[in-house]
Design an enzyme around this catalytic site. Structure first.
Site: not given
Ligand code: 4NP
Length: 168
Positions: A18, A21, A23-25, A136
């Protein structure tokens, strides 16, 4: 659901990707690892996760994602790392959570024909929204995290069945 064993001798490696790294992955990795354990496949398939961005390198998964995982008896212990070009030569399957992740993964290589990995979208395996994106949840409410879990559970069950069919 009992799934037959993969006959192939070599370990198959799966990487979930993702943006951050956190949340989703990590949730995709936790859900898939649990499926591997339930089906006694940990000596045949392994998994990891990574982010296209480096903002959260070294961090545990977001506490909201870890809390959601805990509600489903999963513990997310991974630490964020950034995906690299080498990953595309190391892993057999790379699953992108959204289309932006997919584009950023493919930008890591100048020669897509030379990589080992099959790069796909996680929701290619979601019968409820095939080819869609795992949204997201980072800037949204708590419901978004449960929604991500439900999508990843559905998609990963189908993805595991797909690998087994492909590798048998
Ligand atoms: P992920 O979510 O891609 O599912 O881990 C996010 C986590 C942090 C951020 C964006 C998306 N950020 O902008 O910090």
């Amino acid at each position: 659901m009992q799934i037959p064993n993969i006959k192939s001798l070599s370990m198959k490696k799966v990487l979930f990707v993702c943006l951050g790294n956190i949340c989703r992955s990590p949730m995709a990795e936790g859900v898939f690892q649990d499926l591997l354990e339930q089906n006694n496949l940990t000596d045949q398939i392994s998994c990891d996760s990574a982010g296209t961005g480096a903002y959260h390198v070294g961090e545990l998964a977001d506490h909201r994602m870890r809390d959601t995982a805990k509600q489903h008896n999963l513990e997310l212990t991974s630490r964020a790392r950034q995906v690299t070009e080498e990953d595309l030569h190391e892993f057999d399957y790379v699953l992108a959570m959204d289309k932006s992740n997919y584009r950023n993964i493919m930008r890591l290589t100048n020669d897509p024909n030379s990589i080992k990995a099959q790069v796909m979208l996680m929701r290619d395996f979601d019968e409820l929204d095939q080819g869609g994106e795992v949204p997201d949840p980072y800037y949204g409410g708590i419901d978004g995290f449960e929604n991500v879990y439900q999508i990843l559970k559905r998609s990963n069950e189908k993805f595991l069945a797909h690998i087994q069919q492909a590798e048998n």
